[in-house]
Design a protein around this motif. Structure first.
Motif, PDB file in Angstrom:
ATOM      1  N   ALA A  40       0.863  -1.181   0.000  1.00  0.00           N
ATOM      2  CA  ALA A  40       0.000   0.000   0.000  1.00  0.00           C
ATOM      3  C   ALA A  40       0.901   1.234   0.000  1.00  0.00           C
ATOM      4  CB  ALA A  40      -0.912  -0.011   1.219  1.00  0.00           C
ATOM      5  N   ASP A  41       0.719   2.080  -0.997  1.00  0.00           N
ATOM      6  CA  ASP A  41       1.658   3.175  -1.203  1.00  0.00           C
ATOM      7  C   ASP A  41       1.093   4.506  -0.717  1.00  0.00           C
ATOM      8  OD1 ASP A  41       4.100   4.313  -2.289  1.00  0.00           O
ATOM      9  OD2 ASP A  41       2.782   5.263  -3.759  1.00  0.00           O
ATOM     10  N   LEU A  42       1.797   5.130   0.220  1.00  0.00           N
ATOM     11  CA  LEU A  42       1.421   6.443   0.728  1.00  0.00           C
ATOM     12  C   LEU A  42       2.243   7.568   0.098  1.00  0.00           C
ATOM     13  CD1 LEU A  42       0.962   5.601   4.493  1.00  0.00           C
ATOM     14  CD2 LEU A  42      -0.771   6.663   3.017  1.00  0.00           C
ATOM     15  N   GLU A  43       3.175   7.193  -0.752  1.00  0.00           N
ATOM     16  CA  GLU A  43       4.053   8.196  -1.338  1.00  0.00           C
ATOM     17  C   GLU A  43       3.512   8.629  -2.696  1.00  0.00           C
ATOM     18  OE1 GLU A  43       8.524   8.953  -3.000  1.00  0.00           O
ATOM     19  OE2 GLU A  43       7.382   7.161  -3.415  1.00  0.00           O
ATOM     20  N   GLU A  44       3.928   7.951  -3.736  1.00  0.00           N
ATOM     21  CA  GLU A  44       3.617   8.385  -5.102  1.00  0.00           C
ATOM     22  C   GLU A  44       2.132   8.247  -5.445  1.00  0.00           C
ATOM     23  OE1 GLU A  44       5.017   7.295  -9.674  1.00  0.00           O
ATOM     24  OE2 GLU A  44       6.044   6.409  -7.955  1.00  0.00           O
ATOM     25  N   PHE A  45       1.476   7.208  -4.910  1.00  0.00           N
ATOM     26  CA  PHE A  45       0.104   6.909  -5.325  1.00  0.00           C
ATOM     27  C   PHE A  45      -0.973   7.472  -4.403  1.00  0.00           C
ATOM     28  CE2 PHE A  45       1.821   2.735  -7.333  1.00  0.00           C
ATOM     29  CZ  PHE A  45       2.413   3.479  -8.344  1.00  0.00           C
ATOM     30  N   THR A  46      -0.575   8.286  -3.415  1.00  0.00           N
ATOM     31  CA  THR A  46      -1.556   8.883  -2.503  1.00  0.00           C
ATOM     32  C   THR A  46      -1.207  10.358  -2.318  1.00  0.00           C
ATOM     33  OG1 THR A  46      -1.810   6.774  -1.329  1.00  0.00           O
ATOM     34  CG2 THR A  46      -2.641   8.740  -0.245  1.00  0.00           C
ATOM     35  N   SER A  47      -2.133  11.235  -2.631  1.00  0.00           N
ATOM     36  CA  SER A  47      -1.873  12.665  -2.508  1.00  0.00           C
ATOM     37  C   SER A  47      -1.764  13.056  -1.032  1.00  0.00           C
ATOM     38  CB  SER A  47      -2.998  13.467  -3.162  1.00  0.00           C
ATOM     39  OG  SER A  47      -4.198  13.336  -2.429  1.00  0.00           O
TER      40      SER A  47
END
Length: 303
Positions: A40-47
């Protein structure tokens, strides 16, 4: 049995599938595709605006992963950005691993280790159960890899990122992937030297023929794990990086013929040279680890 004892071991995690932190539709599609790891990506894929809500969603997603026998992991932001808030938000879900983007020094890993240790203690989680997976995205990160990978006993694997690294190197991208072959080979050597699982960079083209060729090249040099952002690539990754029944039978036949001649018995079939015998033995050893894992997990589908 502890969470560490029941999770798929790092060396048998073939597919690392990235999903946005706040997209239940894509998260469900990822779970259903059957990857070994969901990241689960909080960097590139989550504003930035969506990160607070995503952290709570991801903590719940980790439990959904465990229920399916999937390793749940989270890519947080850099610690001097939103990373500390990310950690505090997702650690209650007990992710198996934390991925740290843009890693370029051992000091970054040491700092992450310290923060994870403090949160494990605060949350009552077993000390040391949270793995660290650095992601290398620049020439500086590649050069510092030996120090990065040796910085903490939590480091179990390392991810090579394609697009940011290509930009840093000013490489010309293409579906044959030759522009990153030299870096991927160096990355493999650095990881193996310290006992860390190398996770190959993603294949970001929608070309199944080129994907098959890329996977064949990766497996040929020794890579056994790959990340992706496409659920439909998971099956191809598993097929390429898991010994098939046919490959196992061929390896058994090759090993048997070599060992018969070695033991003074009449030759049966074409000569087997030592390199092919050694390759066959390694394939059979990896197959045995998959079988053992399936038995340990109590699920014949664990391969």
């Amino acid at each position: 049995m502890s969470a560490q004892a029941t999770r798929r071991p790092p060396e048998l995690r073939r597919s690392w599938l990235f999903v946005p932190g706040l997209d239940p539709v894509r998260q469900q599609a990822a779970l259903e595709s059957g990857p070994d790891v969901v990241v689960a990506d909080l960097e590139e894929f989550t504003s930035p605006a969506h990160r607070p809500a995503a952290r709570a969603r991801i903590a719940a997603l980790m439990g959904e992963c465990r229920a399916r026998g999937i390793v749940g992991a989270v890519r947080v932001n850099k610690l001097d950005g939103d990373g500390l808030d990310d950690l505090r938000g997702v650690l209650p879900g007990a992710p198996a691993a934390i991925l740290l983007p843009h890693t370029e020094s051992a000091a970054q890993i040491l700092a992450l280790d310290q923060h994870i240790t403090a949160l494990e203690h605060e949350l009552g989680l077993p000390h040391g159960q949270t793995e660290i997976v650095p992601t290398l995205e620049s020439a500086r990160g590649i050069v510092a890899a030996p120090a990065i990978l040796s910085a903490s006993p939590r480091v179990s694997a390392c991810l090579l990122v394609a697009e940011d690294l290509s930009a840093d190197l000013d490489a010309v991208r293409g579906p044959d992937g030759i522009e990153l072959h030299h870096v991927r080979a160096r990355f493999l050597v650095d990881c193996v030297a310290v006992g860390c699982v190398p996770i190959d960079c993603p294949f970001n083209y929608q070309n199944t023929t080129a994907l098959a060729a890329d996977l064949a090249w990766a497996r040929r040099i020794g890579l056994k794990a790959k990340c992706t952002v496409f659920p439909h690539q998971v099956a191809a990754i598993h097929a390429a990086l898991t010994p098939s029944a046919q490959q196992v039978a061929q390896a058994q036949e090759v090993a048997g013929r070599y060992e018969a001649v070695r033991d003074g018995k009449p030759a049966q079939g074409p000569r087997v040279d030592p390199p092919d015998y050694n390759t066959a033995r390694r394939l059979l050893s990896r197959h045995a680890r998959f079988v053992q894992w399936a038995q340990t997990a109590g699920d014949t589908m664990a391969r």
